[in-house]
Design an enzyme around this catalytic site. Structure first.
Site, PDB file in Angstrom:
ATOM      1  N   LEU A   7      -8.085  12.254  13.682  1.00 15.11           N
ATOM      2  CA  LEU A   7      -6.808  12.571  13.752  1.00 15.11           C
ATOM      3  C   LEU A   7      -6.759  13.575  14.827  1.00 15.11           C
ATOM      4  O   LEU A   7      -7.794  14.112  15.041  1.00 15.11           O
ATOM      5  CB  LEU A   7      -5.882  13.567  12.522  1.00 15.11           C
ATOM      6  CG  LEU A   7      -5.557  12.611  11.724  1.00 15.11           C
ATOM      7  CD1 LEU A   7      -4.883  13.255  10.507  1.00 15.11           C
ATOM      8  CD2 LEU A   7      -4.943  10.954  12.020  1.00 15.11           C
ATOM      9  N   ASN A  42      -6.867  17.324   2.773  1.00 10.47           N
ATOM     10  CA  ASN A  42      -8.337  16.223   3.024  1.00 10.47           C
ATOM     11  C   ASN A  42      -9.054  16.383   1.943  1.00 10.47           C
ATOM     12  O   ASN A  42      -9.110  17.210   1.929  1.00 10.47           O
ATOM     13  CB  ASN A  42      -8.864  15.783   4.664  1.00 10.47           C
ATOM     14  CG  ASN A  42      -9.859  14.875   5.034  1.00 10.47           C
ATOM     15  OD1 ASN A  42      -9.409  13.668   4.271  1.00 10.47           O
ATOM     16  ND2 ASN A  42     -11.234  14.582   5.030  1.00 10.47           N
ATOM     17  N   HIS A  53     -12.854  15.587   0.958  1.00 11.76           N
ATOM     18  CA  HIS A  53     -14.560  14.975   0.925  1.00 11.76           C
ATOM     19  C   HIS A  53     -15.446  15.053  -0.002  1.00 11.76           C
ATOM     20  O   HIS A  53     -15.247  15.538  -0.731  1.00 11.76           O
ATOM     21  CB  HIS A  53     -14.956  15.484   2.383  1.00 11.76           C
ATOM     22  CG  HIS A  53     -16.580  14.977   2.671  1.00 11.76           C
ATOM     23  ND1 HIS A  53     -16.468  14.038   3.496  1.00 11.76           N
ATOM     24  CD2 HIS A  53     -17.180  16.122   2.950  1.00 11.76           C
ATOM     25  CE1 HIS A  53     -17.285  14.170   4.134  1.00 11.76           C
ATOM     26  NE2 HIS A  53     -18.158  14.341   3.141  1.00 11.76           N
ATOM     27  N   GLY A  60     -11.839  18.988  14.303  1.00 13.78           N
ATOM     28  CA  GLY A  60     -13.377  18.660  14.335  1.00 13.78           C
ATOM     29  C   GLY A  60     -13.306  17.721  13.407  1.00 13.78           C
ATOM     30  O   GLY A  60     -12.698  16.789  11.936  1.00 13.78           O
ATOM     31  N   ALA A 106     -14.089  13.989 -10.231  1.00 10.96           N
ATOM     32  CA  ALA A 106     -13.695  15.501 -10.199  1.00 10.96           C
ATOM     33  C   ALA A 106     -12.794  15.417  -9.117  1.00 10.96           C
ATOM     34  O   ALA A 106     -11.615  15.989  -9.249  1.00 10.96           O
ATOM     35  CB  ALA A 106     -14.875  15.624  -9.294  1.00 10.96           C
TER      36      ALA A 106
END
Ligand code: GRF
Length: 209
Positions: free
Chosen positions: A100, A114, A116, A150, A180
């Site tokens: 984005l 987010n 990851h 970033g 998880a």
């Protein structure tokens, strides 16, 4: 949050949508005091859209334009308008495969999260579980973080560890990481919806554990 209304989530995803399903389930059971107001995908046939429609949650495909890793300007405007019209309080990226950029980030500053599939800052970018396996780490996991300009670099909200076993394959490892993720992401989103999270620079503070 809009006055007196439930906290509203806008979920963006490009893939199968298992994290969305975990979050929608936690909203439905009251574990997250919020509702998913809208799901948007850049991929017309993404599983996340059918999972949303199955749950009667508004779901929208918006064509991303000509680039592979980011949204074209017009598409970005369409994403922002759809999410603003849905009056979302928080944008939840759940397997959204595009970075984005400025205007999107400015429209929802400090309100995009987010997940990851690694313990950031180790292994940002694509196929983080393969990177972990190839590197030979003994522990990996998943990270929920705020989104900045970033790649996988914003302030960390929460992390959950996952062991790497000697006989792991990429498939067995990502499966354990997914399990998880489905615990961690709803916990983090619930804490944000409850107003229990504050941010001081790169440090995210949980008012309650
Ligand atoms: C997850 O592994 C997440 O960490 C990454 O993309 C994957 C999405 O999976 N960002 P799903 O679509 O939620 O099943």
């Amino acid at each position: 949050m809009t006055n007196g209304q439930k906290f509203r989530l806008g979920v963006l995803g490009s893939g199968k949508g298992s994290n969305f399903a975990a979050i929608a389930g936690a909203c439905a059971s009251g574990k997250i005091p919020a509702e998913v107001a809208l799901v948007v995908s850049d991929a017309e046939s993404a599983g996340i859209l059918s999972l949303a429609r199955d749950r009667k949650i508004p779901a929208k495909f918006i064509p991303p334009g000509k680039f592979r890793t980011k949204l074209e300007e017009e598409a970005e405007r369409a994403f922002v308008s759809a999410l603003q019209e849905a009056k979302v309080d928080l944008i939840v990226l759940a397997g959204f495969m595009r970075v984005l950029k400025g205007d999107f980030l400015r429209a929802f500053e400090g309100r995009i999260v987010n997940i990851h599939p690694s313990l950031l800052p180790s292994f940002p970018g694509l196929e983080a579980w393969k990177q972990a396996l190839n590197h030979g780490v003994k522990v990996t996991g998943c990270t929920v973080h705020f989104v900045d300009a970033g790649v996988d670099s914003g302030a960390i909200i929460g992390q959950q560890t996952v062991p790497v076993l000697d006989n792991d394959t990429p498939e067995s490892l990502i499966q354990r990481i997914h399990t998880a993720e489905h615990e961690l992401y709803p916990k983090c989103v619930a804490a944000i919806a409850r107003g229990e999270i504050s941010v001081a620079g790169r440090t995210v503070i949980w008012k309650k554990p």
